[in-house]
Design a protein around this motif. Structure first.
Motif, short mmCIF file in Angstrom:
data_model
loop_
_atom_site.label_atom_id
_atom_site.label_comp_id
_atom_site.label_asym_id
_atom_site.label_seq_id
_atom_site.Cartn_x
_atom_site.Cartn_y
_atom_site.Cartn_z
N VAL A 124 0.85 -1.21 0.00
CA VAL A 124 0.00 0.00 0.00
C VAL A 124 0.88 1.25 0.00
N THR A 125 0.60 2.11 -0.98
CA THR A 125 1.40 3.34 -1.08
C THR A 125 0.53 4.60 -1.04
N ASP A 126 -0.79 4.41 -1.10
CA ASP A 126 -1.66 5.58 -1.09
C ASP A 126 -3.01 5.24 -0.45
N VAL A 127 -3.85 6.25 -0.36
CA VAL A 127 -5.15 6.07 0.30
C VAL A 127 -6.03 5.09 -0.46
N THR A 128 -5.95 5.12 -1.77
CA THR A 128 -6.76 4.20 -2.56
C THR A 128 -6.38 2.75 -2.24
N GLY A 129 -5.10 2.48 -2.15
CA GLY A 129 -4.65 1.13 -1.81
C GLY A 129 -5.11 0.71 -0.43
N LEU A 130 -5.06 1.66 0.50
CA LEU A 130 -5.51 1.35 1.86
C LEU A 130 -7.01 1.07 1.89
N ALA A 131 -7.76 1.87 1.13
CA ALA A 131 -9.21 1.67 1.09
C ALA A 131 -9.56 0.31 0.49
N LYS A 132 -8.81 -0.11 -0.52
CA LYS A 132 -9.08 -1.42 -1.13
C LYS A 132 -8.75 -2.57 -0.16
N LEU A 133 -7.68 -2.39 0.61
CA LEU A 133 -7.34 -3.41 1.60
C LEU A 133 -8.42 -3.47 2.68
N ALA A 134 -8.87 -2.30 3.11
CA ALA A 134 -9.95 -2.26 4.10
C ALA A 134 -11.21 -2.90 3.56
N LEU A 135 -11.48 -2.67 2.29
CA LEU A 135 -12.66 -3.26 1.65
C LEU A 135 -12.59 -4.78 1.70
N THR A 136 -11.42 -5.32 1.45
CA THR A 136 -11.24 -6.78 1.49
C THR A 136 -11.50 -7.31 2.91
N LEU A 137 -10.93 -6.63 3.90
CA LEU A 137 -11.10 -7.08 5.28
C LEU A 137 -12.55 -6.98 5.73
N GLU A 138 -13.20 -5.88 5.39
CA GLU A 138 -14.60 -5.70 5.79
C GLU A 138 -15.49 -6.74 5.11
N THR A 139 -15.17 -7.04 3.86
CA THR A 139 -15.96 -8.04 3.12
C THR A 139 -15.83 -9.41 3.77
N ILE A 140 -14.60 -9.77 4.11
CA ILE A 140 -14.39 -11.06 4.77
C ILE A 140 -15.15 -11.12 6.10
N ALA A 141 -15.08 -10.03 6.86
CA ALA A 141 -15.77 -10.00 8.15
C ALA A 141 -17.28 -10.13 7.97
N ALA A 142 -17.84 -9.34 7.07
CA ALA A 142 -19.29 -9.36 6.85
C ALA A 142 -19.76 -10.73 6.39
N GLU A 143 -19.02 -11.30 5.44
CA GLU A 143 -19.43 -12.60 4.90
C GLU A 143 -19.26 -13.72 5.93
N THR A 144 -18.26 -13.58 6.78
CA THR A 144 -18.06 -14.59 7.83
C THR A 144 -19.22 -14.56 8.82
N TYR A 145 -19.57 -13.36 9.26
CA TYR A 145 -20.72 -13.25 10.18
C TYR A 145 -21.98 -13.81 9.53
N GLN A 146 -22.15 -13.49 8.27
CA GLN A 146 -23.35 -13.95 7.56
C GLN A 146 -23.38 -15.48 7.49
N ALA A 147 -22.25 -16.06 7.14
CA ALA A 147 -22.19 -17.52 7.01
C ALA A 147 -22.41 -18.20 8.36
N GLU A 148 -21.90 -17.56 9.43
CA GLU A 148 -22.02 -18.18 10.75
C GLU A 148 -23.44 -18.09 11.31
N THR A 149 -24.21 -17.14 10.79
CA THR A 149 -25.55 -16.91 11.34
C THR A 149 -26.40 -18.17 11.35
#
Lengths: 286, 274
Positions: free
Chosen positions: B196-221
């Motif tokens: 990561v070298t800029d804000v866009t890269g950081l936002a994309k990494l955050a997007l990946t992490l948030e997606t994994i978290a959301a989908e994990t909670y959903q699957a566990e429900t």
């Protein structure tokens, strides 16, 4: 950015085609799971009556928790709704039908909104316009999914909107008559926001209430999508209130101009609440 | 839509700040007590078949009350959420990533095992947002838009609260709190963050992490057994989804769950669940 409405429509159509393709395996899986669910669920009439009665009091709470929807007229329906003849259906069927009724109301609301020039015409904000169209389509898919699950359990299709909210939505829409574009857009966003939040909160609660894992998975796959609608509408509402409609844009560089508060206004709570959730039996087929 | 000519925000940010402040107060007045009540119910359910355990619902509520009060006190004296987070949870380090060989810890089964995984995912998000904010503060990401900074600090605070909620459940059931980041995902996140070298890269990494978290909670429900556990998981998943929507907006993409090609989706998938 100059927007060519025709090109936008083509893109949207293409997007919806892709969505339909993506949904096919989901629907196949849903059909399969519903079969399993049906064989595992044995409705108990006494339990269903208990469940129905235990949720009657929630009607008042639901209406009282939504300022716009609690306007005159809504509370008068409580008596009628409390006697809804839905107790004969299983708990999951009633919950699914109520969810479908909320989706039907959302579809109707967005459909009406898109007839307004400041939402549906080429002069409307492109992001708001696309959001309204995509979201209306998503709610239609949600209604289809909830109804498919209810039918598979032996329930009827819910084709009507949630009866508790219809009069007040109609009143809210009527109040937009003669409004300026700015006032009207804010009014539509405010109404949509309340509906989306009720949907999201209801499904968070329903995910716990429904008995079958299939239905839990269905609600879980939708509740977050409604919560995203809420987040977008909160951000749009904040920017409109701040007289910054030009920042409701997906154009490159917009993020750099957004005020600091815009980064967090879309997710005000660390845990999604359920105090505005609609009662589970409110929209069950009578 | 008119072309955006970088027309900045003019004069009414105070309204937005006031609105955010009101929402934050509402969150602490209404949302937090309701959540802790939900967590305490979950503990009651989990303990219903094991009355011999020493930790009671009352003890738990007293404990979390202190934690919430402590966080509030830190915020009230001017520390930002980043510092509050570091003060109320153990900040994961790369070392803890490498030493967490067995996960979830032995002895955790069922809902408690899910709680441990959820806590580790939340810790990973806290770790990543902390790292991103540190890099931004050090000037390694270029100019950081104010809205992006607010997003990161607020999301970090919320993930901290999510981790606290799951760890409270573990602690109340006599289990050790999970202070490590998810060991399965951590190496990938670290590798991605190094690029990561800029804000866009950081936002994309955050997007990946948030997606994994959301989908994990959903699957566990649909896999969790106690109603309270399902309720807690269900109260968090939509919040991660909201993070995702705003991240897409910041990136200039349609602000909602979508396919790899950018087509909006009506149903959230679970193919990226941990």
């Amino acid at each position: 950015m100059n927007v060519d409405p025709r090109a936008l429509n083509e893109l949207l159509d293409e997007s919806q085609d892709l969505q339909a393709d993506a949904l096919r395996p989901t629907r196949d899986a849903l059909d399969e799971l519903v079969e399993v669910n049906r064989s595992a669920t044995i409705p108990d009439p006494l339990e269903n009556v208990d469940f129905h009665q235990s949720h009657r009091e929630g009607v008042v709470a639901s209406l009282a928790g939504a300022p716009l929807l609690a306007a005159a007229g809504g509370l008068a329906l409580v008596g009628v709704l409390a006697s809804a003849a839905s107790a004969a259906s299983s708990q999951d069927i009633q919950i699914l039908q109520t969810a479908a009724s909320i989706e039907n109301l959302a579809v109707a609301t967005y459909k009406t909104a898109l007839t307004l020039p400041y939402i549906g015409s080429s002069s409307a904000n492109a992001v708001v316009n696309k959001f309204a169209r995509v979201t209306m389509n998503q709610h239609a898919q949600h209604a289809d999914a909830f109804n498919a699950a209810a039918r598979a359990l032996g329930g009827k299709t819910q084709t009507k909107p949630d009866p508790a909210f219809v009069p007040v939505v109609n009143k809210a829409v009527a109040s937009l008559s003669g409004a300026s574009a700015a006032q009207g857009t804010l009014g539509v966003v405010g109404l949509a926001l309340e509906l989306e939040n009720i949907a999201a909160e209801t499904y968070v609660k329903d995910t716990v209430l429904v008995r079958s894992s299939t239905n839990k998975a269905l609600f879980a796959s939708i509740m977050g999508v409604e919560a995203q609608h809420v987040a977008v509408l909160l951000a749009v509402q904040a920017l409109l209130n701040a007289n910054a409609p030009q920042l409701i844009s997906l154009a490159p560089g917009t993020a750099a101009s957004l005020p600091a508060a815009a980064g967090s206004v879309g997710f005000p709570n660390a845990f999604y609440k359920t105090n505005n959730a609609a009662p589970a039996t409110q929209g069950a087929v009578k | 839509m008119k072309k955006n000519k970088n027309i900045g925000f003019v004069g009414t940010e105070s309204e937005l700040v006031a609105m955010t402040k009101d929402l934050d107060e509402l969150h602490h007045d209404v949302g937090m007590p309701a959540m802790w009540e939900g967590v305490s119910n979950m503990i009651d359910n989990l303990q219903s078949d094991d009355a011999s355990r020493g930790t009671s619902r009352r003890t738990f509520l007293m404990g979390v009350g202190g934690a919430v009060a402590g966080s509030a006190a830190l915020l009230s004296v001017g520390l930002n959420p980043l510092h509050a987070a570091a003060a109320t949870t153990q900040k994961p380090s790369p070392k803890s990533i490498l030493t967490s060989a067995a996960f979830p810890p032995a002895g955790l089964k069922g809902d408690l095992a899910v709680a441990a995984v959820a806590a580790s995912l939340e810790n990973l998000a806290v770790y990543a947002y902390n790292a991103g904010l540190s890099a931004a503060t050090a000037g390694k990401l270029g100019t950081v838009p104010p809205a992006v900074a607010t997003f990161a600090t607020t999301a970090l605070a919320q993930h901290t609260q999510h981790a606290q909620a799951w760890n409270a459940v573990l602690a109340a059931n006599g289990k050790a709190k999970v202070t490590v980041v998810n060991p399965t995902l951590a190496p990938t996140v670290n590798a991605d963050f190094a690029k990561v070298t800029d804000v866009t890269g950081l936002a994309k990494l955050a997007l990946t992490l948030e997606t994994i978290a959301a989908e994990t909670y959903q699957a566990e429900t649909s896999k969790l057994s106690s109603a309270a556990a399902i309720g807690l998981s269900s109260s968090i998943q939509p919040v991660e989804m909201q993070h995702i929507a705003i991240l897409y907006y910041v990136l200039g993409e349609y602000p909602g769950v979508q396919s790899a090609s950018g087509s909006p989706l009506a149903f959230n998938p679970t193919n990226q669940a941990a």
